[in-house]
Design an enzyme around this catalytic site. Sequence first.
Site, PDB file in Angstrom:
ATOM      1  N   VAL A  81       0.718  -0.723   0.331  1.00 43.25           N
ATOM      2  CA  VAL A  81      -0.265  -0.111  -0.130  1.00 43.25           C
ATOM      3  C   VAL A  81       1.206   1.150   0.369  1.00 43.25           C
ATOM      4  O   VAL A  81       1.510   1.079   0.948  1.00 43.25           O
ATOM      5  CB  VAL A  81      -1.114  -0.182   0.750  1.00 43.25           C
ATOM      6  CG1 VAL A  81      -2.012   0.930   1.238  1.00 43.25           C
ATOM      7  CG2 VAL A  81      -1.868  -1.491   1.552  1.00 43.25           C
ATOM      8  N   PRO A  82       1.358   1.916  -1.157  1.00 42.77           N
ATOM      9  CA  PRO A  82       2.190   3.111  -1.369  1.00 42.77           C
ATOM     10  C   PRO A  82       1.720   4.424  -0.730  1.00 42.77           C
ATOM     11  O   PRO A  82       2.079   5.219  -1.375  1.00 42.77           O
ATOM     12  CB  PRO A  82       2.421   3.030  -3.120  1.00 42.77           C
ATOM     13  CG  PRO A  82       0.708   2.507  -3.272  1.00 42.77           C
ATOM     14  CD  PRO A  82       0.426   1.671  -2.608  1.00 42.77           C
ATOM     15  N   CYS A  83       2.399   4.257   0.490  1.00 33.62           N
ATOM     16  CA  CYS A  83       1.991   5.692   0.852  1.00 33.62           C
ATOM     17  C   CYS A  83       3.220   6.170   0.903  1.00 33.62           C
ATOM     18  O   CYS A  83       3.214   7.734   0.736  1.00 33.62           O
ATOM     19  CB  CYS A  83       1.916   5.663   2.805  1.00 33.62           C
ATOM     20  SG  CYS A  83       3.019   3.741   3.345  1.00 33.62           S
ATOM     21  N   HIS A  84       4.417   5.634   0.657  1.00 35.09           N
ATOM     22  CA  HIS A  84       5.392   6.349  -0.123  1.00 35.09           C
ATOM     23  C   HIS A  84       5.501   7.622  -1.070  1.00 35.09           C
ATOM     24  O   HIS A  84       6.222   8.176  -1.512  1.00 35.09           O
ATOM     25  CB  HIS A  84       6.681   4.978   0.173  1.00 35.09           C
ATOM     26  CG  HIS A  84       6.903   4.177  -1.247  1.00 35.09           C
ATOM     27  ND1 HIS A  84       5.851   3.505  -0.767  1.00 35.09           N
ATOM     28  CD2 HIS A  84       6.920   4.645  -2.414  1.00 35.09           C
ATOM     29  CE1 HIS A  84       5.872   2.627  -2.197  1.00 35.09           C
ATOM     30  NE2 HIS A  84       6.802   3.072  -3.107  1.00 35.09           N
ATOM     31  N   ARG A  85       4.512   6.848  -1.525  1.00 37.84           N
ATOM     32  CA  ARG A  85       4.337   7.625  -2.886  1.00 37.84           C
ATOM     33  C   ARG A  85       3.148   9.291  -2.746  1.00 37.84           C
ATOM     34  O   ARG A  85       3.565  10.254  -3.774  1.00 37.84           O
ATOM     35  CB  ARG A  85       3.307   6.962  -4.262  1.00 37.84           C
ATOM     36  CG  ARG A  85       4.238   5.931  -4.652  1.00 37.84           C
ATOM     37  CD  ARG A  85       3.523   5.110  -5.768  1.00 37.84           C
ATOM     38  NE  ARG A  85       4.180   3.645  -6.092  1.00 37.84           N
ATOM     39  CZ  ARG A  85       4.137   2.745  -6.414  1.00 37.84           C
ATOM     40  NH1 ARG A  85       2.330   2.298  -6.615  1.00 37.84           N
ATOM     41  NH2 ARG A  85       4.399   1.786  -6.537  1.00 37.84           N
TER      42      ARG A  85
END
Length: 156
Positions: free
Chosen positions: A118-122
């Site tokens: 779940v790409p919260c880094h984006r």
Amino acid sequence: MEIAHIQTPLGIAQIAGNNNGISSISVSDEGTISTTITPVLQAAVAQLNEYFEGKRHSFSFKINPQGTEFQQKVWKALLDIPYGKTRTYLEQSKVLGDVKAIRALASANGKNPLWIVVPCHRVIGTDGSLTGYAGGLWRKKWLLEHENPTNQQSLF
């Protein structure tokens, strides 16, 4: 709950899940690498390794993150940010339909239990800054560069 620890370029990832899906993936600087991976976790381990090898841009194993209804909504919206792309917190709050929810969105991002998948880094600051990341800003920077490497241009 079954747990495995794997080595990644960013530290040791802990993957936890059961037959209902993977419920958490986190990273730390310490831990012992698992010598065997149970069948429940094999797809997640294989796909994470492929991601770090640059061979995978999305994940297809079953996930089962635990959180509030709002957190689930935020995490689902994160899944729509394409590999190699970013969105600002403001853009993400517009996707969720409430521009006033930026702080709540940021809090839910910080509680994301599925590192990388779940790409919260984006999600970045409006000014392009790498704001807030539970795994450390250096890991966020690494992940964004991994997903969108800058090609060195030839002078000749």
